[in-house]
Design an enzyme around this catalytic site. Structure first.
Site, short mmCIF file in Angstrom:
data_model
loop_
_atom_site.label_atom_id
_atom_site.label_comp_id
_atom_site.label_asym_id
_atom_site.label_seq_id
_atom_site.Cartn_x
_atom_site.Cartn_y
_atom_site.Cartn_z
N CYS A 160 0.83 -1.28 -0.07
CA CYS A 160 -0.09 0.03 0.12
C CYS A 160 0.81 1.43 -0.03
O CYS A 160 0.09 2.26 -0.22
CB CYS A 160 -0.88 -0.03 1.21
SG CYS A 160 -2.17 -1.37 1.10
N HIS A 164 12.39 1.35 5.56
CA HIS A 164 11.92 -0.09 5.24
C HIS A 164 12.76 -1.03 6.61
O HIS A 164 13.75 -1.08 6.73
CB HIS A 164 12.54 -0.63 4.05
CG HIS A 164 12.10 -1.71 3.28
ND1 HIS A 164 11.96 -2.93 3.97
CD2 HIS A 164 11.51 -2.07 2.12
CE1 HIS A 164 11.47 -4.05 3.31
NE2 HIS A 164 11.21 -3.35 1.96
N HIS A 192 -1.79 20.14 6.92
CA HIS A 192 -2.82 18.87 6.49
C HIS A 192 -2.05 17.81 6.47
O HIS A 192 -0.89 17.46 6.37
CB HIS A 192 -3.22 19.20 4.99
CG HIS A 192 -3.97 20.46 4.80
ND1 HIS A 192 -5.11 20.95 5.34
CD2 HIS A 192 -3.61 21.68 4.19
CE1 HIS A 192 -5.54 22.14 5.00
NE2 HIS A 192 -4.26 22.68 4.16
N HIS A 220 -2.50 6.95 5.40
CA HIS A 220 -3.30 6.05 4.57
C HIS A 220 -4.56 5.41 5.21
O HIS A 220 -4.46 4.81 6.28
CB HIS A 220 -2.06 4.89 4.65
CG HIS A 220 -2.36 3.51 4.04
ND1 HIS A 220 -3.19 3.42 2.96
CD2 HIS A 220 -2.48 2.38 4.34
CE1 HIS A 220 -3.53 2.16 2.77
NE2 HIS A 220 -2.85 1.53 3.47
N ASN A 271 -10.50 1.03 1.41
CA ASN A 271 -8.89 0.95 1.27
C ASN A 271 -8.74 0.69 -0.02
O ASN A 271 -8.83 -0.56 -0.50
CB ASN A 271 -8.41 -0.25 2.38
CG ASN A 271 -6.76 -0.37 2.13
OD1 ASN A 271 -6.43 0.12 1.69
ND2 ASN A 271 -6.44 -1.05 3.32
#
Length: 459
Positions: A185, A264, A350, A354, A387
Site C-alpha cells: 500500500c 523499510h 494538512h 493511509h 482501502n
C-alpha cells in the site's frame, strides 16, 4: 548538497583570507570565484519536482456496494462456514467503510469472477479513465510524456500495466516505462520517489505515475481468519499523477515536492511477516495480516519520523524532543516517563494518513497527537472509497481540495504504510491557488461530508 555548498564556500572564504595575508594575486581571486561558480552550477542542476495535477478514479454508481450487499454475497458464495461469514460480517460493520465504496464488476457476480480477463478489465476501467481525464484536462498529448511509472501490488500481467497504457494512448517508443509490483500500500509514494530520481537525471521532462490495486482476483476463499480480514477492507480505486521538472510548469503546478523519506523494516522478521501473501493449509492463496501489524506500523512510523522530523520541524520542537530524550536516558527515567512528542502541526497544515483501516488511522493520530479534524480526510476516504491501497493518500488530498481547505503556501504530509514492512512519507507545498469547484472524485457528494461514522465497540 546544500551542506556541501556551504562547506565549499566556507573553505573558499578561508582560502581567500589566508592568501590575502600572503599578498593576494588576481589569479587566486579568479580561482576562488571559479570554484564558487562550479559549486553553484552543480547545485542548480538539481531541478525541483512539481505536481501539475492528479486524477482519482470514481466508479459508476451501479458498482457501489453497501455492507448489507457484501454480507449477502458472502453467504451466497458457498465458500465459507457460518462462523466465517459472521466473522467477516462483524469486520465489515466495524471497518469504518460506508455504503458508497466500490467493488469491481467481477465481485458483483455469484460466485465472483476472479479470472485474469476480469482483472485486466478492472485495471483498464480504472487506469484508462484517470489517464484520459488527466491528459485531456491539461491538453497534454500522450507523446509528450517522457516517464511512465505504474504500481499494482498483487496483479502483474504480461504485457505490463505500463504497456497497456502505452498501447491504449499511443506513447512514444522511447518513453521510459517501469511497472512495480509486490510493493504494498505504500507503493504510491515509492513510485513518486522513483519518478523524482528519474526527473533529476532527465531534464525538461514530464512523468506520469499510475497507482492502484486490482481487487478482482484477490478475494480469499479459505477459513484462516488472519487472511479473511483483507476481504472486508479493499475496494476499487486508483489515481494518475502528473509530475514535471520543467521551469515553465512552476506557474501552473499545484504543488512542489519538498521532502520524501522512505523507511523499510524488512530486515526484522516480525515486520517482514506482518503483511504476507501465502497459501493456507487448504491450498487457498490470501494475504495474512498479523496481530503485530499495528505495533509494526508504529515502529516504522517512529523510524520515519526520526528522519523527516529534522527536515520539517522548527528548532524549538527539535530542542524539546532532544532535551526530553536526554533527561529520560541520563537523569531520571522514572521521572521522565514520556519522550516529548513533537508538534507536527507546526510543520504541516494538512495530514493524509493511509486509509488502511480505522485502527491504522486511530494509531497514527494517537502517536502524533493529532485531533479528529486532522484525520478527517483519511476517515472520510475510508468511509466513501474503502482501502484503495496505494492510491488512498491521493483520495485524501482530493477531499481536502474539494473542501476548499488547501491554500497557497500550505504544507501537506502524506503517510503511507505497506508490506515489507514500509512507511513512506511525502511532503508537498501548495504553490498555487486551488479552486475547490474544479471537478474531482469528491465533487458529486462533497457537500454531504464529513459524515458521522458509527463507532462500533467490541464486546
Amino acid at each position: 548538497m546544500v551542506t556541501g555548498l556551504f562547506r565549499c564556500i566556507s573553505l573558499t572564504n578561508s582560502f581567500i583570507i589566508t592568501e590575502a595575508t600572503k599578498s593576494l594575486t588576481p589569479l587566486h581571486l579568479l580561482a576562488a570565484l571559479a570554484l564558487i561558480l562550479v559549486v553553484f552550477l552543480l547545485y542548480s542542476r538539481f531541478s525541483s519536482v512539481y505536481l501539475i495535477d492528479f486524477s482519482c478514479y470514481r466508479a459508476p454508481n451501479h458498482l457501489r456496494t453497501p455492507t448489507s450487499h457484501v454480507i449477502e454475497h458472502l453467504e451466497l458464495y458457498g465458500y465459507y462456514s457460518g462462523e466465517n461469514v459472521n466473522f467477516q460480517a462483524k469486520l465489515c460493520e466495524r471497518s469504518g467503510i460506508g455504503g458508497e465504496a466500490f467493488i469491481p464488476v467481477g465481485g458483483h457476480e455469484i460466485p465472483p469472477d476472479t479470472s485474469l480477463k476480469q482483472a485486466q478489465e478492472e485495471i483498464e476501467m480504472v487506469l484508462f479513465t484517470v489517464v484520459k481525464d488527466l491528459l485531456s484536462k491539461h491538453k497534454i498529448n500522450s507523446k509528450q510524456i517522457d516517464i511512465l511509472i505504474s504500481n499494482c501490488s498483487l496483479v502483474c500481467p504480461t504485457p505490463s500495466l505500463t504497456a497497456m497504457i502505452i498501447n491504449k494512448f499511443g506513447f512514444r517508443s522511447n518513453v521510459k516505462s517501469i511497472s512495480l509490483s509486490g510493493m504494498g500500500c505504500s507503493a504510491g509514494i515509492l513510485s513518486i520517489s522513483l519518478a523524482k530520481d528519474l526527473l533529476k537525471v532527465h531534464k525538461n521532462s514530464l512523468a506520469l505515475v499510475l497507482s492502484m490495486e486490482a481487487v478482482t482476483p484477490n478475494g480469499y476463499k479459505g477459513k484462516n481468519k488472519s487472511m479473511l480480514v483483507a476481504n472486508t477492507l479493499f475496494r476499487a480505486g486508483g489515481v494518475a499523477i502528473l509530475l514535471s521538472n520543467r521551469k515553465q510548469d512552476k506557474q501552473t503546478a499545484k504543488y512542489k515536492l519538498q521532502h520524501l523519506v522512505r523507511t523499510h523494516l524488512g530486515s526484522d522478521d516480525l515486520s517482514y511477516q506482518s503483511v504476507f501473501q501465502e497459501t493456507d493449509e487448504d491450498g487457498f492463496v490470501g494475504v495474512s495480516l498479523s496481530r503485530a501489524l499495528l505495533r509494526t506500523a508504529g515502529n516504522a512510523l517512529r523510524t520515519n519520523i526520526s528522519e523527516i522530523g529534522p527536515l520539517v520541524l522548527p528548532y524549538s520542537e527539535q530542542i524539546r524532543y532532544g532535551w526530553s530524550l536526554f533527561c529520560q536516558k541520563v537523569w531520571a527515567p522514572a521521572r521522565w516517563k514520556e519522550i516529548h512528542t513533537p508538534n507536527f502541526k507546526k510543520a504541516f497544515e494538512h495530514f493524509c494518513i493511509h486509509a488502511g483501516g480505522r485502527a491504522v488511522i486511530d494509531a497514527v493520530e494517537n502517536n502524533l497527537r493529532l485531533c479528529n479534524e486532522d484525520g478527517e480526510a483519511s476517515r472520510m476516504t475510508l468511509y466513501r472509497f474503502g482501502n484503495t491501497s496505494s492510491s488512498s493518500v491521493w483520495y485524501e488530498l482530493c477531499y481536502l481540495e474539494a473542501k476548499g481547505r488547501i491554500k497557497k503556501g500550505d504544507r501537506v504530509w502524506q503517510i503511507a504504510f505497506g508490506s515489507g514492512f514500509k512507511c513512506n512519507s511525502a511532503v508537498w507545498k501548495c504553490i498555487s491557488e486551488v479552486d475547490p469547484k474544479v471537478e474531482n472524485a469528491w465533487s458529486d457528494r462533497i457537500h454531504l461530508y464529513p459524515v458521522e461514522v458509527p463507532n462500533v465497540i467490541d464486546h
